[in-house]
Design a protein around this motif. Sequence first.
Motif, PDB file in Angstrom:
ATOM      1  N   ILE A  27       0.840  -1.520   0.017  1.00  0.00           N
ATOM      2  CA  ILE A  27      -0.171   0.025   0.023  1.00  0.00           C
ATOM      3  C   ILE A  27       0.981   1.145   0.149  1.00  0.00           C
ATOM      4  N   GLU A  28       2.035   1.176   0.604  1.00  0.00           N
ATOM      5  CA  GLU A  28       2.935   2.082   0.623  1.00  0.00           C
ATOM      6  C   GLU A  28       3.321   2.408  -0.764  1.00  0.00           C
ATOM      7  N   GLN A  29       3.664   1.285  -1.599  1.00  0.00           N
ATOM      8  CA  GLN A  29       4.158   1.533  -2.963  1.00  0.00           C
ATOM      9  C   GLN A  29       3.008   2.316  -3.707  1.00  0.00           C
ATOM     10  N   VAL A  30       1.493   2.033  -3.471  1.00  0.00           N
ATOM     11  CA  VAL A  30       0.579   2.798  -4.111  1.00  0.00           C
ATOM     12  C   VAL A  30       0.649   4.232  -3.769  1.00  0.00           C
ATOM     13  N   MET A  31       0.638   4.331  -2.595  1.00  0.00           N
ATOM     14  CA  MET A  31       0.762   5.844  -1.843  1.00  0.00           C
ATOM     15  C   MET A  31       2.025   6.580  -2.585  1.00  0.00           C
ATOM     16  N   VAL A  32       3.096   6.020  -2.787  1.00  0.00           N
ATOM     17  CA  VAL A  32       4.031   6.661  -3.360  1.00  0.00           C
ATOM     18  C   VAL A  32       3.792   7.132  -4.773  1.00  0.00           C
ATOM     19  N   ASN A  33       3.267   6.184  -5.418  1.00  0.00           N
ATOM     20  CA  ASN A  33       2.912   6.517  -6.893  1.00  0.00           C
ATOM     21  C   ASN A  33       1.714   7.464  -6.938  1.00  0.00           C
ATOM     22  N   LEU A  34       0.833   7.432  -6.079  1.00  0.00           N
ATOM     23  CA  LEU A  34      -0.244   8.422  -6.032  1.00  0.00           C
ATOM     24  C   LEU A  34       0.373   9.974  -5.762  1.00  0.00           C
ATOM     25  N   CYS A  35       1.247   9.980  -4.612  1.00  0.00           N
ATOM     26  CA  CYS A  35       1.864  11.135  -4.065  1.00  0.00           C
ATOM     27  C   CYS A  35       2.730  11.939  -5.269  1.00  0.00           C
ATOM     28  N   ASP A  36       3.541  11.050  -5.805  1.00  0.00           N
ATOM     29  CA  ASP A  36       4.576  11.422  -6.876  1.00  0.00           C
ATOM     30  C   ASP A  36       3.903  12.019  -8.142  1.00  0.00           C
ATOM     31  N   ASN A  37       2.668  11.517  -8.370  1.00  0.00           N
ATOM     32  CA  ASN A  37       1.794  11.806  -9.448  1.00  0.00           C
ATOM     33  C   ASN A  37       1.264  13.145  -9.238  1.00  0.00           C
ATOM     34  N   GLY A  38       0.613  13.257  -8.004  1.00  0.00           N
ATOM     35  CA  GLY A  38       0.249  14.529  -7.460  1.00  0.00           C
ATOM     36  C   GLY A  38       0.778  15.778  -7.462  1.00  0.00           C
ATOM     37  N   LEU A  39       2.348  15.609  -6.757  1.00  0.00           N
ATOM     38  CA  LEU A  39       3.093  16.604  -6.619  1.00  0.00           C
ATOM     39  C   LEU A  39       3.625  17.068  -7.960  1.00  0.00           C
ATOM     40  N   ARG A  40       3.712  16.227  -9.062  1.00  0.00           N
ATOM     41  CA  ARG A  40       4.164  16.380 -10.294  1.00  0.00           C
ATOM     42  C   ARG A  40       3.089  17.133 -10.963  1.00  0.00           C
ATOM     43  N   TYR A  41       1.952  16.950 -10.892  1.00  0.00           N
ATOM     44  CA  TYR A  41       0.765  17.610 -11.823  1.00  0.00           C
ATOM     45  C   TYR A  41       0.285  18.664 -10.888  1.00  0.00           C
ATOM     46  N   SER A  42       0.534  18.861  -9.556  1.00  0.00           N
ATOM     47  CA  SER A  42       0.188  20.195  -8.981  1.00  0.00           C
ATOM     48  C   SER A  42       1.188  21.228  -9.368  1.00  0.00           C
ATOM     49  N   LYS A  43       2.739  20.751  -9.422  1.00  0.00           N
ATOM     50  CA  LYS A  43       3.743  21.706  -9.874  1.00  0.00           C
ATOM     51  C   LYS A  43       3.495  22.282 -11.252  1.00  0.00           C
ATOM     52  N   GLN A  44       2.965  21.153 -12.134  1.00  0.00           N
ATOM     53  CA  GLN A  44       2.965  21.781 -13.550  1.00  0.00           C
ATOM     54  C   GLN A  44       1.632  22.726 -13.576  1.00  0.00           C
ATOM     55  N   GLN A  45       0.795  22.382 -12.691  1.00  0.00           N
ATOM     56  CA  GLN A  45      -0.470  23.668 -13.045  1.00  0.00           C
ATOM     57  C   GLN A  45      -0.503  24.762 -12.199  1.00  0.00           C
ATOM     58  N   SER A  46      -0.047  24.578 -10.999  1.00  0.00           N
ATOM     59  CA  SER A  46      -0.127  25.817 -10.077  1.00  0.00           C
ATOM     60  C   SER A  46       1.313  26.428  -9.695  1.00  0.00           C
ATOM     61  N   GLY A  47       2.322  25.631 -10.141  1.00  0.00           N
ATOM     62  CA  GLY A  47       3.672  25.875  -9.575  1.00  0.00           C
ATOM     63  C   GLY A  47       4.040  25.610  -8.340  1.00  0.00           C
ATOM     64  N   GLN A  48       2.964  25.032  -7.490  1.00  0.00           N
ATOM     65  CA  GLN A  48       2.999  24.543  -5.880  1.00  0.00           C
ATOM     66  C   GLN A  48       3.299  23.320  -5.849  1.00  0.00           C
ATOM     67  N   ASN A  49       4.325  22.694  -5.036  1.00  0.00           N
ATOM     68  CA  ASN A  49       4.437  21.436  -5.032  1.00  0.00           C
ATOM     69  C   ASN A  49       3.596  20.942  -3.627  1.00  0.00           C
ATOM     70  N   ARG A  50       2.397  20.790  -3.835  1.00  0.00           N
ATOM     71  CA  ARG A  50       1.641  20.411  -2.782  1.00  0.00           C
ATOM     72  C   ARG A  50       0.490  19.481  -2.964  1.00  0.00           C
ATOM     73  N   ILE A  51       0.042  18.606  -1.972  1.00  0.00           N
ATOM     74  CA  ILE A  51      -0.896  17.683  -2.288  1.00  0.00           C
ATOM     75  C   ILE A  51      -1.659  17.488  -0.692  1.00  0.00           C
ATOM     76  N   GLN A  52      -2.799  17.109  -0.705  1.00  0.00           N
ATOM     77  CA  GLN A  52      -3.514  16.660   0.664  1.00  0.00           C
ATOM     78  C   GLN A  52      -3.538  15.197   0.798  1.00  0.00           C
ATOM     79  N   LEU A  53      -3.424  14.825   2.101  1.00  0.00           N
ATOM     80  CA  LEU A  53      -3.834  13.171   2.445  1.00  0.00           C
ATOM     81  C   LEU A  53      -4.758  13.376   3.404  1.00  0.00           C
ATOM     82  N   ILE A  54      -6.070  12.923   3.067  1.00  0.00           N
ATOM     83  CA  ILE A  54      -7.293  12.733   3.623  1.00  0.00           C
ATOM     84  C   ILE A  54      -7.484  11.601   4.114  1.00  0.00           C
ATOM     85  N   ALA A  55      -7.774  11.271   5.403  1.00  0.00           N
ATOM     86  CA  ALA A  55      -8.521   9.941   5.934  1.00  0.00           C
ATOM     87  C   ALA A  55      -9.670   9.944   6.781  1.00  0.00           C
ATOM     88  N   GLY A  56     -10.390   9.073   6.585  1.00  0.00           N
ATOM     89  CA  GLY A  56     -11.622   8.992   7.171  1.00  0.00           C
ATOM     90  C   GLY A  56     -12.394   7.671   7.272  1.00  0.00           C
TER      91      GLY A  56
END
Length: 548
Positions: free
Chosen positions: A439-468
């Motif tokens: 599951i950590e391998q899955v999370m790394v993949n999702l977080c890497d993609n999220g940081l990369r696309y966030s930086k491309q779109q907004s110039g900000q290297n940020r994501i959110q992790l939400i648990a519920g």
Amino acid sequence: MVQDTVQTHLPHSAFGPPVKQQQARLFLIYNYYRVVISLMLFGLLFFAPFTTDSKFRWQDYYQVGVVIYLGVNSLTTLLLLIGFQPRHRHITLTILFDILMMHGLLLASTGITNGLANLVIVSVAAGNILTPSRMGTFYAALAAICSLGISAWAVLVLNETADDIVRAGSLGILYFAAAFALQGISRRMIRSEALASSRARSIQELQQINKQIIQRMRTGILVLDRSGQIRLANAAAEELLSGMPENSVAGEAHDQRLPQPLHQGLKAWLKNPAMRIEPFQASPTSPLLQANFTQLDQERGDHILVFIEDMSKVTQQAQQMKLASLGRLTAGIAHEIRNPLGAISHAAQLMEESPHLDENDTRMLDIIRRHSKRVNGIIENVLDLSRRRTANSELIDVVQWLREFRRDFVQTVDGDLPPSIELILGDTIPEARFDKSQIEQVMVNLCDNGLRYSKQQSGQNRIQLIAGATADGKRAYVDVRDYGPGIGAEHRHSVFEPFFTTDKSGTGLGLYLARELCEANQAHLSLVDDNQPGCRFRITFAPPGRMI
């Protein structure tokens, strides 16, 4: 149906075990009969023919005997009604008391010709029904001896006619005939009751087995009425429909309603039972489902049986077959591909060291290097499919695990701009069972993609992790939200397909591998549409009590 069998022999212990439920009910009914008879005898004492009958031998003893018989019977019935549990010895003593008391009343009244002699037959019959054994024969023998004794005493002492002895013999024959007949009938009834009890237990065991099988089936099963209310549901249906409370599983669920897409499919099927409804999603985070309807009762048609299949499983199986073949093929020719690929990469590196390169040559070398790296990544990802190991699951505290993952992931991110990872935790998050490394391998993949696309779109290297927790409160989920450009509606159903990518430099296997790893841990990876910018991927874990 009676579950207990009647004791077929007297207990060896002087204090035998309590009689069975059926036998206790029969004994209570017999005591009702005794009370009625004793009340009738007591009432007849107040009528003139009985108070002035000169043929009574000892009228005073007869009246006292009737009063005693009424008192004993009333007391016995009262004890039974307040909860006294009779034993076998109580039944034996009651039958013996009745036989002896009836013959005592016969002796004190007009002898064996009195109609009370017929009541002895009832007592002997009751004794053989309640204790169908050799003791029943003893009751018949005792009654016959008492009847013959009274008749013989009357002939010898009172000079009565010998007709009384003939009548006593006839009654003795009736006693034994009743005993033997009822013993045979009772034994057959006991055997039938034992067989019925055995079959009832077998049916109960089969019901329990069927219940366990239905609960563990991965196909969702629902029982509906024609209005669409859920009457019964198994665990798989609860999980697939995402949101039904767990305590409704395999039980009555009259207050539960179908998800709207399935309810519309039910209406369409009721109008045309020959049609097959289109696959649907019960919620944005649930997999693609296919429902099949059938009448549970062909004659009445009041209830409808619904089988719910996870279409993603079928699609994944087909893809797994393709990719397994591709993985075996790639494993066989990987070194054949990597040898020339390595030579190409090495040649490109040598060319980069040349001092005579112009701008066009540098651009061409960059293309060679990037595509060589991409081809090598495709080979590595496909090989990962063929050698994926089995999940080694453990019970995880999701909150603590997510905090540790966030801390470790931040330390491993390369780049000039430090990542901003916001952690949002719900109030009550249940534990989850999964393999941390997968599951950590899955999370790394999702977080890497999220940081990369966030930086491309907004110039900000940020994501959110939400648990519920899910709506039923039984399963945990973790969301990864980015601030990138998002995914168009036309591509939302294709993002988890192998080799699908919107990034020219991507291999198209990252999200597919992530979903495969989630499925291996009985979790579900989905793309949530919450009408917010960017993408939000959700991992929904299985209930913590389920073993993987």
